[in-house]
Write an enzyme that holds these catalytic residues in place. Structure first.
Site, PDB file in Angstrom:
ATOM      1  N   GLU A 241      55.785  13.681  33.336  1.00  0.00           N
ATOM      2  CA  GLU A 241      57.037  12.950  33.142  1.00  0.00           C
ATOM      3  C   GLU A 241      58.216  13.761  33.646  1.00  0.00           C
ATOM      4  OE1 GLU A 241      58.651  10.384  33.571  1.00  0.00           O
ATOM      5  OE2 GLU A 241      57.823   9.224  31.910  1.00  0.00           O
ATOM      6  N   ASP A 318      57.334   4.936  32.905  1.00  0.00           N
ATOM      7  CA  ASP A 318      58.378   3.937  32.649  1.00  0.00           C
ATOM      8  C   ASP A 318      58.148   2.674  33.473  1.00  0.00           C
ATOM      9  OD1 ASP A 318      58.937   4.912  35.142  1.00  0.00           O
ATOM     10  OD2 ASP A 318      61.002   5.518  34.711  1.00  0.00           O
TER      11      ASP A 318
END
Length: 369
Positions: A241, A318
């Site tokens: 991430e 996401d």
């Protein structure tokens, strides 16, 4: 006594049957006996090493020798019917003849990729997220065919952008700084520099929750964060991430060499507490080809992981869904697997004998659903 995995598989078939009669597993065709009794399959190997799979996904074959339940579920667009595809026999390749019969004269997508582990960590099309708020599309179920076990036709999950799968409510998947290991078999010649062709651990809210909230395998040639050696890739990296990393450098990682020119690639990522992780990759068709791309500490800011335990495929945490790629099989454990275990898993992949089909098998998509 039947195992939890067998019971789960039977319950899934019963549930599908209750919804639509067409979901009964078709009669098994055993013209090509692919799974030999002596063949050790990936999740059997992990289990024998006391690092059992908590998720096992494959379009091509069973990942346990005794697994005969659904591998994936088709959806036919002409009438909305669903149909589960099983191995031709327990431990064997997927039943492509059943797939072809069900989809004849119509378009089919892969509605669900079934978790063979018995934990119910199935992958369905991904919902919208912080990056792309709309839900993803399912892959064309017949876009690519190939051959395993020296002669058995099977299909792949062929991602063409805007496509992805996810499960935000999982069981047994590592969270926080807990250990885990994972592998994926993918196509060496179908990738791009879009974010992000991932398989692994991600956020449960479909948003970017910051550094360390993911730990997933990435395959492709994105180089805007970290990358391996050279400038073109493709590389096996980890999506942690807020960055794709080829090791502990925030830019180019020495030693993580591109795997260019391969048709089938095996990729592995594993991590544990104490700020330690590893990346491996190699030619999925050649014995002894698995190699370390990196082993050591994580990049700065990722020393203590904050994993959330969702599972995704083909997208970023996401719901960044601009990548392309191909998924054949993969699995996850909630333990840090030994090198010896991963070597045996890799050998099982080689023994599956991934090959391109005798005739060209990547057709143009005839519909978008």
């Amino acid at each position: 006594m039947p195992s939890g995995r067998d019971v789960a598989a039977r319950l899934l078939v019963c549930l599908l049957l209750a919804q639509r009669p067409s979901l009964a597993p078709a009669a098994r065709h055993v013209e090509t006996r692919a799974a030999k009794s002596t063949l050790k399959l990936p999740c059997d190997i992990y289990a024998a090493a006391k690092t059992p799979c908590v998720a096992a996904h494959a379009i091509t074959r069973a990942l346990y020798a005794n697994y005969g339940g659904p591998l994936y579920v088709l959806k036919r667009t002409s009438d909305g019917a669903l149909h589960a595809i099983t191995p031709v026999e327990p431990g064997g390749p997927a039943n492509a003849k059943d797939h072809d019969n069900f989809c004849a004269g119509s378009f089919c997508n892969i509605h669900r990729i079934v978790d063979q582990s018995g934990r119910g960590n199935h992958l369905d099309t991904a919902p919208g997220g912080g990056s792309v708020p709309t839900a993803d599309r399912a892959v064309d179920a017949s876009r690519e065919s190939l051959v395993v076990y020296g002669g058995s036709k099977v299909y792949a999950a062929y991602f063409e952008g805007g496509m992805g799968y996810r499960n935000d409510n999982t069981s047994g998947v590592a969270v926080g700084d807990e250990p885990e290991s994972m592998y994926m078999v993918t196509s060496g010649d179908h990738f791009n520099n879009g974010c992000c062709f991932d398989y692994g651990n991600a956020e449960t809210d479909n948003n970017d929750d910051g550094a360390g909230t993911m730990e997933a395998i990435y395959w492709g040639n994105v180089n805007i964060w970290g990358s391996g050696e050279g400038v073109k890739g493709p590389w096996v990296m980890g999506d942690l991430e807020n960055g794709l990393f080829a090791g502990n450098h925030t830019r180019q990682q020495p030693g993580n060499k591109p795997l260019a020119g391969l048709r089938f690639v095996a990729a592995m990522v594993k991590g544990r507490s104490g700020n330690h992780w590893a990346i491996k990759g190699g030619d999925a068709t050649r014995a002894g080809a698995l190699q370390y791309m990196f082993e050591g500490p994580r990049p700065p800011g990722y020393e203590v992981m904050k994993k959330q335990g969702a599972i995704l495929l083909g997208i970023g945490g996401d719901n960044s869904n601009w990548s392309v790629g191909t998924f054949y099989e993969g699995a996850m454990t909630s333990s840090y697997a030994s090198d010896a275990t991963e070597e045996r898993v890799f050998q099982s992949i080689v023994e599956a004998k991934y090959q391109i089909a005798p005739t060209t098998s990547r057709r143009r998509a005839n519909s978008v659903v």
